[in-house]
Design an enzyme around this catalytic site. Structure first.
Site, PDB file in Angstrom:
ATOM      1  N   THR A 222       0.855  -1.199   0.000  1.00 43.11           N
ATOM      2  CA  THR A 222       0.000   0.000   0.000  1.00 43.11           C
ATOM      3  C   THR A 222       0.888   1.246   0.000  1.00 43.11           C
ATOM      4  O   THR A 222       1.967   1.224   0.588  1.00 43.11           O
ATOM      5  CB  THR A 222      -0.862  -0.020   1.279  1.00 43.11           C
ATOM      6  OG1 THR A 222      -1.773  -1.109   1.196  1.00 43.11           O
ATOM      7  CG2 THR A 222      -1.617   1.288   1.488  1.00 43.11           C
TER       8      THR A 222
ATOM      9  N   ARG B 298     -13.852  -7.569  -1.109  1.00 43.50           N
ATOM     10  CA  ARG B 298     -13.233  -7.222   0.189  1.00 43.50           C
ATOM     11  C   ARG B 298     -12.777  -5.759   0.167  1.00 43.50           C
ATOM     12  O   ARG B 298     -12.138  -5.298  -0.768  1.00 43.50           O
ATOM     13  CB  ARG B 298     -12.044  -8.135   0.446  1.00 43.50           C
ATOM     14  CG  ARG B 298     -11.287  -7.866   1.767  1.00 43.50           C
ATOM     15  CD  ARG B 298     -10.078  -6.963   1.582  1.00 43.50           C
ATOM     16  NE  ARG B 298      -9.274  -6.857   2.799  1.00 43.50           N
ATOM     17  CZ  ARG B 298      -8.240  -6.037   2.949  1.00 43.50           C
ATOM     18  NH1 ARG B 298      -7.877  -5.256   1.959  1.00 43.50           N
ATOM     19  NH2 ARG B 298      -7.572  -5.997   4.072  1.00 43.50           N
ATOM     20  N   VAL B 299     -13.111  -5.027   1.203  1.00 38.21           N
ATOM     21  CA  VAL B 299     -12.633  -3.659   1.362  1.00 38.21           C
ATOM     22  C   VAL B 299     -11.855  -3.597   2.662  1.00 38.21           C
ATOM     23  O   VAL B 299     -12.351  -4.035   3.707  1.00 38.21           O
ATOM     24  CB  VAL B 299     -13.807  -2.653   1.388  1.00 38.21           C
ATOM     25  CG1 VAL B 299     -13.301  -1.243   1.649  1.00 38.21           C
ATOM     26  CG2 VAL B 299     -14.577  -2.703   0.073  1.00 38.21           C
TER      27      VAL B 299
ATOM     28  N   THR C   8      -0.575   1.660   6.681  1.00 34.21           N
ATOM     29  CA  THR C   8      -0.309   0.557   5.771  1.00 34.21           C
ATOM     30  C   THR C   8      -0.151  -0.716   6.594  1.00 34.21           C
ATOM     31  O   THR C   8       0.292  -0.670   7.735  1.00 34.21           O
ATOM     32  CB  THR C   8       0.974   0.802   4.950  1.00 34.21           C
ATOM     33  OG1 THR C   8       1.309  -0.397   4.256  1.00 34.21           O
ATOM     34  CG2 THR C   8       2.151   1.210   5.818  1.00 34.21           C
ATOM     35  N   GLY C   9      -0.536  -1.830   6.000  1.00 31.42           N
ATOM     36  CA  GLY C   9      -0.390  -3.096   6.721  1.00 31.42           C
ATOM     37  C   GLY C   9      -1.686  -3.879   6.705  1.00 31.42           C
ATOM     38  O   GLY C   9      -2.454  -3.800   5.739  1.00 31.42           O
TER      39      GLY C   9
ATOM     40  N   GLY D 174      -5.024  -4.436   6.934  1.00 35.90           N
ATOM     41  CA  GLY D 174      -6.179  -3.552   6.988  1.00 35.90           C
ATOM     42  C   GLY D 174      -7.327  -4.069   7.814  1.00 35.90           C
ATOM     43  O   GLY D 174      -8.080  -3.283   8.401  1.00 35.90           O
TER      44      GLY D 174
HETATM   45  N1  GLY Z   1      -3.826  -1.898   4.221  1.00 40.81           N
HETATM   46  C1  GLY Z   1      -4.281  -2.310   2.967  1.00 40.81           C
HETATM   47  C2  GLY Z   1      -5.361  -3.266   3.028  1.00 40.81           C
HETATM   48  O1  GLY Z   1      -5.401  -4.075   3.947  1.00 40.81           O
HETATM   49  O2  GLY Z   1      -6.198  -3.272   2.162  1.00 40.81           O
END
Ligand code: GLY
Length: 299
Positions: free
Chosen positions: A162, A190-191, A213-214, A216
């Site tokens: 990301t 998926r979000v 980032t990481g 989510g």
């Molecule tokens: N941090 C990005 C995601 O998990 O979509």
């Protein structure tokens, strides 16, 4: 002499970034931070600087955003992005777009022109078309590496690339943005954290601005970007706030992530509890700095 109100920090993802991708990650972050910084030094706005930096990262295939985004279990790209303006608390976000070359620009257009804060999937792509944004064929977003990861699921490193940027311009205005292809081999639809305000990014001129980032699915449970901004707003230095927010994430969810921040005074900071997080930043003294290994992230 740099304008010392300005600052910029970018990340290219936090995770188990393999040795062979380290140089490309760090170089990409350096280029993006420098591109944003030039805009700031020319008197440009924080939002223009952030957008330019993230567009550059979206186009670099080493990052999981724009071109290079990971594929879903169905073998397609679904991208998410967010922009937030710390002066007005206005925001724009998008999720599940498949053909928009620069999802960060779509998020900005949504913030500036749409009657809503978030548009997803086909509706978001229609809006992008109406705004005249560049759309690309699905194949454009794929790279040999992302296809190989999909075909050999579980046998190649799972990455989280990301991208994100926080900028502060000469007026002291703060902006944050984040863009992602999401997690590798995610389910269609998926979000993650990125388009969720306060999770993937947050900005408030009264406290700080941040991009995450990481993992989510864990980040959203502690609203990581808002958490770090609140800590900074409460008086913690930027680096200490970043460290504390990541500690909260680890303690409460067991998750792994990284965060970048600029506080209302223009101090940058970062923290991560992953093996690596690529980042680059420039603040008051105008020096470009970058790294990927764990380090004390403070100025
Ligand atoms: N941090 C990005 C995601 O998990 O979509």
């Amino acid at each position: 002499m740099p304008n010392n109100n300005c600052a910029i920090i970018v990340h290219g993802g936090a995770g188990d970034i393999p040795d062979q991708q380290v140089a490309d990650h760090v170089d990409g972050c350096r280029l993006a931070a420098a591109a944003g910084w030039r805009i700031l030094q020319d008197g440009g706005s924080a939002i223009d600087a952030m957008e330019a930096a993230i567009q550059m990262l979206e186009d670099l295939p080493v990052f999981d955003a724009g071109r290079g985004s990971y594929l879903t279990t169905d073998g397609i790209v679904e991208m998410d992005a967010i922009v937030m303006d710390g002066a007005t608390l206005q925001m724009g976000a998008t999720a599940g777009v498949q053909h928009v070359r620069h999802p960060i620009t779509l998020a900005r257009r949504i913030m500036e022109r749409a009657p809503h804060n978030m548009l997803i999937s086909a509706g978001a792509e229609n809006f992008a078309r109406e705004c005249g944004l560049e759309l690309c064929a699905a194949e454009w977003f794929e790279t040999p590496y992302t296809r190989a990861v999909w075909q050999e699921y579980g046998r190649l490193p799972m990455l989280t690339g990301t991208v994100g940027c926080v900028a502060r311009d000469a007026t002291g205005a703060l902006v944050a943005g984040t863009s992602t292809g999401g997690s590798d081999h995610k389910l269609p639809g998926r979000v993650g954290d990125v388009p969720l305000v306060g999770s993937g990014a947050y900005a408030d001129n009264r406290s700080a601005a941040a991009s995450a980032t990481g993992d989510g699915d864990k980040i959203m449970r502690v609203v990581l970007s808002k958490t770090v901004c609140d800590l900074a707003g409460g008086g913690l230095p930027a680096a200490a706030a970043a460290k504390a927010a990541i500690a909260t994430l680890a303690e409460r969810t067991g998750g792994t992530a990284g965060i970048i921040i600029i506080d209302r005074s223009g101090r940058t900071g970062f923290a991560h509890n992953t093996r690596r997080m690529s980042r680059a930043w420039i603040d008051a003294d105008g020096t470009l700095q970058a790294g990927i290994e764990p380090a004390a992230g403070s100025t």
